[in-house]
Design a protein around this motif. Sequence first.
Motif, PDB file in Angstrom:
ATOM      1  N   ILE A 108       0.827  -1.210   0.000  1.00  0.00           N
ATOM      2  CA  ILE A 108       0.000   0.000   0.000  1.00  0.00           C
ATOM      3  C   ILE A 108       0.868   1.269   0.000  1.00  0.00           C
ATOM      4  CG2 ILE A 108      -0.217   0.319   2.505  1.00  0.00           C
ATOM      5  CD1 ILE A 108      -3.259   0.644   2.065  1.00  0.00           C
ATOM      6  N   ASP A 109       2.158   1.112   0.279  1.00  0.00           N
ATOM      7  CA  ASP A 109       3.068   2.272   0.367  1.00  0.00           C
ATOM      8  C   ASP A 109       3.761   2.591  -0.953  1.00  0.00           C
ATOM      9  OD1 ASP A 109       2.540   2.347   3.092  1.00  0.00           O
ATOM     10  OD2 ASP A 109       4.296   1.147   3.612  1.00  0.00           O
ATOM     11  N   ASP A 137       5.008   3.948  -4.298  1.00  0.00           N
ATOM     12  CA  ASP A 137       4.796   5.254  -4.933  1.00  0.00           C
ATOM     13  C   ASP A 137       5.692   5.314  -6.158  1.00  0.00           C
ATOM     14  OD1 ASP A 137       3.765   8.037  -4.889  1.00  0.00           O
ATOM     15  OD2 ASP A 137       5.906   8.489  -4.694  1.00  0.00           O
ATOM     16  N   TYR A 181      -4.566   7.160  -8.232  1.00  0.00           N
ATOM     17  CA  TYR A 181      -5.077   6.310  -7.153  1.00  0.00           C
ATOM     18  C   TYR A 181      -6.472   5.808  -7.508  1.00  0.00           C
ATOM     19  CZ  TYR A 181      -1.298   8.640  -4.643  1.00  0.00           C
ATOM     20  OH  TYR A 181      -0.073   9.121  -4.265  1.00  0.00           O
ATOM     21  N   PRO A 193     -14.021  16.776  -5.996  1.00  0.00           N
ATOM     22  CA  PRO A 193     -12.689  17.333  -6.254  1.00  0.00           C
ATOM     23  C   PRO A 193     -11.626  16.232  -6.253  1.00  0.00           C
ATOM     24  CG  PRO A 193     -13.822  18.605  -4.559  1.00  0.00           C
ATOM     25  CD  PRO A 193     -14.681  17.415  -4.848  1.00  0.00           C
ATOM     26  N   ASP A 207      -5.778  11.471  -5.331  1.00  0.00           N
ATOM     27  CA  ASP A 207      -5.324  10.822  -4.099  1.00  0.00           C
ATOM     28  C   ASP A 207      -6.375   9.777  -3.703  1.00  0.00           C
ATOM     29  OD1 ASP A 207      -7.347  12.135  -2.616  1.00  0.00           O
ATOM     30  OD2 ASP A 207      -6.009  13.786  -2.070  1.00  0.00           O
ATOM     31  N   THR A 208      -6.031   8.948  -2.727  1.00  0.00           N
ATOM     32  CA  THR A 208      -6.928   7.846  -2.360  1.00  0.00           C
ATOM     33  C   THR A 208      -8.260   8.375  -1.843  1.00  0.00           C
ATOM     34  OG1 THR A 208      -4.918   6.670  -1.707  1.00  0.00           O
ATOM     35  CG2 THR A 208      -7.008   5.658  -1.094  1.00  0.00           C
ATOM     36  N   TRP A 209      -8.195   9.470  -1.076  1.00  0.00           N
ATOM     37  CA  TRP A 209      -9.420  10.012  -0.484  1.00  0.00           C
ATOM     38  C   TRP A 209     -10.396  10.475  -1.564  1.00  0.00           C
ATOM     39  CZ3 TRP A 209     -12.191   9.673   3.603  1.00  0.00           C
ATOM     40  CH2 TRP A 209     -13.155  10.644   3.902  1.00  0.00           C
ATOM     41  N   PRO A 238      -4.831  -3.967   4.061  1.00  0.00           N
ATOM     42  CA  PRO A 238      -5.731  -4.554   3.066  1.00  0.00           C
ATOM     43  C   PRO A 238      -4.988  -4.739   1.742  1.00  0.00           C
ATOM     44  CG  PRO A 238      -6.304  -2.249   3.483  1.00  0.00           C
ATOM     45  CD  PRO A 238      -5.188  -2.597   4.421  1.00  0.00           C
ATOM     46  N   LYS A 279      -2.380   2.932  -8.548  1.00  0.00           N
ATOM     47  CA  LYS A 279      -2.391   2.114  -7.321  1.00  0.00           C
ATOM     48  C   LYS A 279      -3.835   1.847  -6.941  1.00  0.00           C
ATOM     49  CE  LYS A 279      -0.826   3.780  -3.257  1.00  0.00           C
ATOM     50  NZ  LYS A 279       0.276   4.068  -2.313  1.00  0.00           N
ATOM     51  N   THR A 285      -6.183   0.554  -4.064  1.00  0.00           N
ATOM     52  CA  THR A 285      -6.228   0.287  -2.629  1.00  0.00           C
ATOM     53  C   THR A 285      -7.593  -0.288  -2.284  1.00  0.00           C
ATOM     54  OG1 THR A 285      -4.687   2.084  -2.132  1.00  0.00           O
ATOM     55  CG2 THR A 285      -6.108   1.342  -0.332  1.00  0.00           C
ATOM     56  N   TRP A 286      -7.571  -1.385  -1.559  1.00  0.00           N
ATOM     57  CA  TRP A 286      -8.820  -1.939  -1.023  1.00  0.00           C
ATOM     58  C   TRP A 286      -9.069  -1.275   0.325  1.00  0.00           C
ATOM     59  CZ3 TRP A 286     -11.108  -7.273  -2.040  1.00  0.00           C
ATOM     60  CH2 TRP A 286     -10.904  -7.673  -3.355  1.00  0.00           C
ATOM     61  N   THR A 287     -10.262  -0.760   0.513  1.00  0.00           N
ATOM     62  CA  THR A 287     -10.608  -0.267   1.847  1.00  0.00           C
ATOM     63  C   THR A 287     -10.919  -1.479   2.730  1.00  0.00           C
ATOM     64  OG1 THR A 287     -12.949  -0.096   1.295  1.00  0.00           O
ATOM     65  CG2 THR A 287     -11.575   1.861   0.882  1.00  0.00           C
ATOM     66  N   ARG A 288     -11.074  -1.254   4.024  1.00  0.00           N
ATOM     67  CA  ARG A 288     -11.404  -2.389   4.900  1.00  0.00           C
ATOM     68  C   ARG A 288     -12.754  -2.991   4.495  1.00  0.00           C
ATOM     69  NH1 ARG A 288      -8.394  -5.670   6.890  1.00  0.00           N
ATOM     70  NH2 ARG A 288      -7.112  -3.921   7.550  1.00  0.00           N
TER      71      ARG A 288
END
Lengths: 794, 151
Positions: free
Chosen positions: A249-250, A252, A258, A283, A312-314, A388, A462, A464-467
Amino acid sequence: MFLHDIGIIPVGDKTQTPNSSGPKITNLTRRGFVVGSSLFVVGVALAGCSRYEEPKIDPDSLDLPAAGPSPLTNVKGGDATPALWIAIEEDGTVKITCHRSEMGQQVWTSMAQIVADELEADWDNVEIVQAIGHERYGDQNTDGSRSVRYNFHRLRLAGAAMKQMLVEAAAIYWKMDPSECEATLGKVGNSQNSDTLSYGNLAKIAAKLQVPEEAKVTLKDPKDWRYINKEIASLTVPKITRGEGTFGIDVDIPDMVYAVIARPPQLFGKTGAVRDEKALAVPGVMRTVKLPDASPPALFKALGGVAVIGSDTWAAIQGRNALEINWVDGPNAGYDSETFAEQMIQTAKRSGTVRRKRGDVAAGLSNASKRVEAEYYAPHLSQSPMEPPAATARWDGDKLECWACVQDPQATRQALSDLLEIDKENITVNATWLGGAFGRKSKPDFVVEAALIAKEVDRPVKVTWTREDEVRHGYYHSVSAQRLEAGLDEDGKCTSYLHRTVFPPIASTFSPGMDVPTDGEMGLGATDVPFNMPNLQVESGNAKGHLRIGWLRSVSNIYHAFAVQSFAAELAHVAGRDQKDYLLELIGDARTLDPGTEGATYPNYDASIEEYPIETARLSNVVNIASEMAKWGRTMPSGHGLGIAVHRSFLSYIATVVEVAVSPEGALTIPGIWLAVDAGTVINPRHTRAQMEGGTIYGLSNALFGEITAKNGAVVQDNFPSWRALRMGEAPRAFEVQIVKSNSAPAGVGEPATPPAAPALANAIFNATGHRIRKLPIIGASGSRLSLPAKETA
Amino acid sequence: MATTLNINGKDETVEAAAGTPLLWVLRDHLKMTGTKFGCGIAQCGACTVHVDDTPTRACITPHDSLAGSKITTIEGVAGGAADAIRSTWIKNDVPQCGYCQSGQIMAATALLEENSNPSDDDIDAAMSGNICRCATYMSIRRAIKEAAKEL
C-alpha cells in the motif's frame, strides 16, 4: 534477469582495472610465494609496524581453472547455485536473495540465517534482496508454512558451496591447498601464517570458480551452527520502528494515480446502469473505469464493478461513495448463510463418502455400551490482514510491471499473463513487504485489477482496497458442519469413531460446481486423525460454494481440530475421565501412522510420509509438556477452567492449554495459555515463539468473534467492529511457549498454532462452566459475553 | 486549497481538497507512508499520530482542521519515551508484519509520556484501540513495561 545481469553478482566482471603495478604472483611457485610472503612479514616487522594489510587482489592476474556449469541446479528443494542466492560486494556486504514473501513470519531473517551460517558470513554485513517472481527460484508460494522446510537443505548447500569457493579462491591466491585454508566470519585464513583475505576481496575470484557438486560440499555439524537455531534479531524490525520499509500500500511511482473500486455485492453479480456524474464532480476525481463482469470460475479474476480514479486515495473513495450503480443479480443472489448452514447440518446427518476406514464402525457403534454424538458448526471467516490488499501497476504499451503485497509473485505473474493475455516475459512482479496476509494475499485478484486499470488509463495506478472491500469481497475461509459419533465400551474406552465433515471446497473457486471436499482439505485434520480405536471412519459430504472460498491460516485444520478435539473432551466427560488423560489414551501407544494404509489419499502437506511420518509419541510428548507447564490438575478458582487440545498440522505437533475465567454474568477472560511445540529443527526460537503466540491468538480471535455471514448473496459485515478482531484487553496476560529440542527435519511454524486454540478454549469453557460450545463464534461481533447454550446434560 | 501543517517540527504546505483526512495528506501528498491505513473509521489505530502530543486517528481528522497544531508521526516521534519504546521494541522483536506498529508505537509513546509506570490495566486501556492481527499484544505489553523501567 539474473543477479549478475544487474551487476549485483560480480560474475565475469571485467570492469575492474587490472593493477599492473601490483605484484605478479601467478608465476610464483607455492614455495616461492610462501617464502616471499614470510620475508615480507619480517620486513614489515623490522620497520616497526606489524599490522597486516590485506592485499587487494586483481582477479585477472590469476590463472584460474576453467569452470563448467553449476551442478547444483537440481538438488533437493531446487536450485542451490550460489550465484542465485548470494552476492558479495567488494565492501564485504553479503546480499542474500529472499524469494519468499515477508509477512511477519520473519522469513527474511530465517532465510538469511540459513545461508549466512553455512557461508560463515558476518551477520552485520548481511542484507536482503527481495526476489521478483520468477521460476528460477523454484516455489515462491509463501503459504503452507513451508519456506524453511522447502529451502533449508538447498540454502545450506548454497551457502556452504559459496564458502568453499571463497576458500578455494584464497588457496589459489596463496598457492596453498584449500585444506590449509579456513573461512570464519567473512574472512579466509590459513594454517601457515596469520594472513587473511576478506570475502569482498575474494568474491570476484570465487565467482569464476567451478561450483562444487553436492557430494563435495560439506555442511556444518549442527553443533557448529552460528545462526541457525539461535535467537537472531529480526532484519525488518529496526526499520519498522521508524516507519520505514515498503508495504504494498506504500508503493509510490512517478505520475501515479489512485483507484478504489465499487464491486458487485454478490460474487458474479453484474454491473448494470452506471451514473457517475456526481462522482466526477468530487474534487480530485479524474475519471471512472468500468471493469468487465466476472463469470465462473472465480480464479484470480477481478470481480468487475466500477473503478474511480483520483489524484489521491481520499478523492477516489469519495468519488466511489457518489457513484450510482444498478447492480444486477447473478447466480449467487439466493445465498443465505443461515439457510445454508441448516442444509449443511442436514447433510452431515446422512452417510457421506468414505475417505478413511479402519474396522467396522457401524457394527462397533451398534455394539457399544455407550454412544456419543455431537454436531459442530463453524462459519466463514475473513483473513483480514491489517494491510488490506493493494497493488500498483505500470503499463507502457508493451511491458507490465507490478508492485504488490503478494504471497506468490510467480502465481501473480501467471495470473496476469493468463487474464490480460500478456506474454509472461513482458511482466515483472515485485513483491513488497506484506502487512499480514494469512492466505488472503496468495490470491492476486487485486493485482489483476490494478493491471486492468493501468492499461485503461495509460498511467501507473495504485488500487487500494478499503477495509470494507477486504471484508465484503474476500476469499473466505470455508463454512463447515461436522458430525461425530463414538461408541464407548463399559470401561469408557472409545472403540468406534465416526467423523463426517461437510464444507464447500476451495476447489469451487477454481472449478465451477465443484462441491466435493478434496483430499488435501480432508488431510487437514480429518483423514489424518491420530486416534487408536479398532473402528474408525472418516466421511465427507458435499457442499457448494457461493462466495469465493480460499485459504486462511491453517485452512481446514481450523474446523476439523475444533470438532475432533472438542469431541475428544466430550468423550472424556462421558467416560468420567480427565480430558488430558483421555486424550493420551485416544492417541495411544507410540507408533507411526500412514492414513494411506486405511484407504485415505493423504498428501501429508506435500511431504513424504517416510521423511515426515505421523508420530504419536511426539503428540503425546507435547500434551505432557503443555500439561506440566499449565500445572494441569491444579485446583481452580470458581469460574476458572483449563482446557487442552493437541493437533499435528504442517508436520508440527502442538498442544495448547488455555485457562479461562468466566464471571457469573458470562464475562470471559483468558488468564493464561501454555503451549508446547515440536516443529523439528527450528531456525529461530524467538520468532517461533512469536508465531506460536500469533497463531494461537488468531485462532482465539476467530473462535470468539469471527463470523462472515451472507444475505441475498452479499456479505453482511463490512469493517471493524461488525467484523471483529481480538484486542489488547482481550489478550491473555500470561503466554508461555516451550519448544521441544529436536534434530528432526524442520516443519512449519506459521500456521500450526492456530488449530488447537479454538478447541482448547472450548474445552476450558466447559471445565469452567459445564457448557459445551459446538457452534462458532463463541461470543460474536456484537456480544460482550458468552451466550451460553443449554447446559450440558450428557 | 493550500494549508500549512507543522509536521515533525517542519512546516509543510499542501494542496488537498477541503476535508481530506490527515492520513491521506501524509501518505499520498507528502509521501510519508509510515502512518498506515487500516479501517478509515477510527476503529483500528493503524493511523495513530500525535496532534499536540495527543494520540489522534489521522484517518478521520480533516487536515484543514490542524493549522497551528503540532503534528508528530512515526517518522519524527522522538524523546525519552519514544526512544525507550523503539529500543525495547527492537530488543524484543515486538513487531511481526509491522503494519500496525507505527500506530502501536505512537500509542505506547503517548501512554508512557502520560504514565511512566503503567499497570496491565493501564496498558489495556491505552492500547485496546490498536488492533494487531499478528497478535503481538503480549510482546507489546512486555516491551512497554521494559521501556517504563528504562525511563
